[in-house]
Design an enzyme around this catalytic site. Structure first.
Site, PDB file in Angstrom:
ATOM      1  N   ASP A  25     -65.838  11.188  17.919  1.00 39.22           N
ATOM      2  CA  ASP A  25     -66.819  12.116  17.871  1.00 39.22           C
ATOM      3  C   ASP A  25     -68.047  11.805  17.118  1.00 39.22           C
ATOM      4  O   ASP A  25     -67.899  11.001  16.131  1.00 39.22           O
ATOM      5  CB  ASP A  25     -66.306  13.763  17.271  1.00 39.22           C
ATOM      6  CG  ASP A  25     -67.135  14.679  17.929  1.00 39.22           C
ATOM      7  OD1 ASP A  25     -67.925  14.672  18.550  1.00 39.22           O
ATOM      8  OD2 ASP A  25     -67.089  15.721  16.764  1.00 39.22           O
TER       9      ASP A  25
ATOM     10  N   TRP B 126     -75.459  10.239  16.641  1.00 35.66           N
ATOM     11  CA  TRP B 126     -75.725   8.815  16.365  1.00 35.66           C
ATOM     12  C   TRP B 126     -77.104   8.528  17.242  1.00 35.66           C
ATOM     13  O   TRP B 126     -78.032   7.913  16.815  1.00 35.66           O
ATOM     14  CB  TRP B 126     -74.420   8.000  16.907  1.00 35.66           C
ATOM     15  CG  TRP B 126     -74.866   6.731  16.517  1.00 35.66           C
ATOM     16  CD1 TRP B 126     -74.596   5.970  15.144  1.00 35.66           C
ATOM     17  CD2 TRP B 126     -75.279   5.856  17.291  1.00 35.66           C
ATOM     18  NE1 TRP B 126     -74.849   4.515  15.244  1.00 35.66           N
ATOM     19  CE2 TRP B 126     -75.426   4.141  16.773  1.00 35.66           C
ATOM     20  CE3 TRP B 126     -75.851   5.597  18.696  1.00 35.66           C
ATOM     21  CZ2 TRP B 126     -75.844   3.215  17.160  1.00 35.66           C
ATOM     22  CZ3 TRP B 126     -76.343   4.334  19.102  1.00 35.66           C
ATOM     23  CH2 TRP B 126     -76.377   3.244  18.429  1.00 35.66           C
TER      24      TRP B 126
ATOM     25  N   HIS C  33     -72.920   7.417  23.749  1.00 33.69           N
ATOM     26  CA  HIS C  33     -71.940   7.163  24.396  1.00 33.69           C
ATOM     27  C   HIS C  33     -71.548   5.490  24.726  1.00 33.69           C
ATOM     28  O   HIS C  33     -70.228   4.944  24.644  1.00 33.69           O
ATOM     29  CB  HIS C  33     -71.637   7.714  25.925  1.00 33.69           C
ATOM     30  CG  HIS C  33     -71.749   9.269  25.512  1.00 33.69           C
ATOM     31  ND1 HIS C  33     -71.042  10.021  24.657  1.00 33.69           N
ATOM     32  CD2 HIS C  33     -72.228  10.461  25.986  1.00 33.69           C
ATOM     33  CE1 HIS C  33     -71.158  11.583  24.685  1.00 33.69           C
ATOM     34  NE2 HIS C  33     -72.013  11.438  25.410  1.00 33.69           N
TER      35      HIS C  33
ATOM     36  N   SER D 288     -62.910  15.637  27.127  1.00 34.77           N
ATOM     37  CA  SER D 288     -61.961  16.764  27.083  1.00 34.77           C
ATOM     38  C   SER D 288     -62.140  17.695  28.191  1.00 34.77           C
ATOM     39  O   SER D 288     -63.231  17.782  28.835  1.00 34.77           O
ATOM     40  CB  SER D 288     -62.210  17.623  25.569  1.00 34.77           C
ATOM     41  OG  SER D 288     -63.260  18.177  25.941  1.00 34.77           O
TER      42      SER D 288
ATOM     43  N   LEU E 197     -50.292  -3.910  22.741  1.00 34.38           N
ATOM     44  CA  LEU E 197     -50.844  -2.582  22.536  1.00 34.38           C
ATOM     45  C   LEU E 197     -50.801  -1.681  23.378  1.00 34.38           C
ATOM     46  O   LEU E 197     -51.137  -2.003  24.507  1.00 34.38           O
ATOM     47  CB  LEU E 197     -52.129  -2.674  21.749  1.00 34.38           C
ATOM     48  CG  LEU E 197     -52.904  -1.401  21.443  1.00 34.38           C
ATOM     49  CD1 LEU E 197     -52.306  -1.215  20.041  1.00 34.38           C
ATOM     50  CD2 LEU E 197     -54.286  -1.708  21.255  1.00 34.38           C
TER      51      LEU E 197
ATOM     52  N   GLU F 190     -50.325  12.836  10.246  1.00 35.44           N
ATOM     53  CA  GLU F 190     -51.306  12.625   8.909  1.00 35.44           C
ATOM     54  C   GLU F 190     -52.532  12.907   9.682  1.00 35.44           C
ATOM     55  O   GLU F 190     -53.161  12.274  10.644  1.00 35.44           O
ATOM     56  CB  GLU F 190     -50.932  11.591   8.223  1.00 35.44           C
ATOM     57  CG  GLU F 190     -49.714  11.502   7.665  1.00 35.44           C
ATOM     58  CD  GLU F 190     -49.433  12.590   6.545  1.00 35.44           C
ATOM     59  OE1 GLU F 190     -50.280  13.222   6.013  1.00 35.44           O
ATOM     60  OE2 GLU F 190     -48.047  12.998   6.635  1.00 35.44           O
TER      61      GLU F 190
END
Ligand code: IPE
Ligand code: IPE
Ligand code: MG
Length: 251
Positions: free
Chosen positions: A28, A33, A45, A73, A139, A208
């Site tokens: 976010d 920015w 973006h 989202s 990954l 966490e």
């Protein structure tokens, strides 16, 4: 014979042995920015995309095995149409530009989210990227796009109901869009807000959390290491007492 591996290059010194397996990030702060630089939001973006490319590299270097990021989202459709259009085009472009590089680096790409409302070029690009990188295991990169935690729970419940299967914690978990990876160990949110904004809801039950004011395009290696170091200091108890956790570690 087992040997202790040397610390990965660039690994933060105090996280040895306690690197999160799965890091999830709410990326976010792109718009702010850009506004700070008197640029259009879409420039933020674009800069954010560069940050993601760097974070992928740092994640591999540090031994993170799964990286899940929130790119668009379910609620981001409510933004001005030109911004939504620009984000969709950026995603198509990013798939074209980045997938060969990701593939070469051994990254497997998955795009959790609804395909509803996405342009066909994007739906096709996602399918091709997922197919092309399916054999990679360095990954696992999940780019959540047109994703919402509520959408995810509902689609899983509906799929189970349609198949006439019982709804249990394990059957629901196995039907969610992130069923192919364990739950996130660490969730990072940049941009200063301390909320989840309908990102992974079910899967973060025991994650966490790390919040930083840093805007996503300005998120750097040192800040990532601060998040990893904070994670390394946390005692995860999963409902047990500190003493129980201590004892199980020694055993
Ligand atoms: C996150 O940055 C990217 C998306 C939600 C698509 P924002 O665009 O939300 O940036 P801010 O929060 O307005 O600064
Ligand atoms: C969350 O950011 C979604 C993504 C980063 C893709 P938002 O900017 O949409 O969240 P809110 O609206 O501030 O809660
Ligand atoms: Mg935002």
């Amino acid at each position: 014979m087992s040997v202790t591996p040397a610390a990965a290059p660039g690994a933060a010194p105090d996280v040895a042995g306690r690197v999160p397996h799965h890091v999830a990030i709410v990326m976010d702060g792109n718009g702010r920015w850009a506004r700070q630089r008197l640029l259009p939001r879409v420039a933020g973006h674009r800069a954010g995309m560069e940050t993601l490319r760097r974070v992928i590299g740092w994640s591999v270097q540090r031994g993170v095995r799964v990286l899940t990021v929130f790119a668009f989202s379910s609620e981001n459709w409510n933004r001005p149409q030109d911004e939504v259009g620009a984000i969709l085009r950026l995603m198509v472009q990013a798939l074209m530009d980045e997938v060969p590089r990701l593939d070469e680096a051994g990254v497997r790409l998955h795009v959790p989210g609804s395909r509803e409302g996405l342009p066909s070029a994007l739906v096709d690009g996602i399918a091709e990227a997922e197919r092309r990188t399916a054999g990679n295991d360095r990954l696992m990169l999940n780019v959540c796009f047109n994703y919402g935690g509520r959408w995810d729970i509902v689609q899983a419940a509906q799929a189970l109901a349609a198949r006439g299967e019982p709804i249990t914690e394990s059957s629901l978990s196995a039907t969610l869009a992130l069923a192919h990876v364990p739950d996130p160990d660490l969730v990072i949110r940049t941009g200063g807000e301390q909320r989840i904004s309908n990102f992974l809801l079910w899967q973060i039950a025991y994650s966490e959390l790390f919040f930083t004011d840093r805007l996503w395009p300005a998120f750097d290696e040192a800040e990532y290491d601060r998040a990893l170091a904070a994670y390394a200091q946390r005692q995860r108890r999963f409902g047990r007492t500190p003493e129980q956790v201590q004892a199980s570690r020694v055993a």
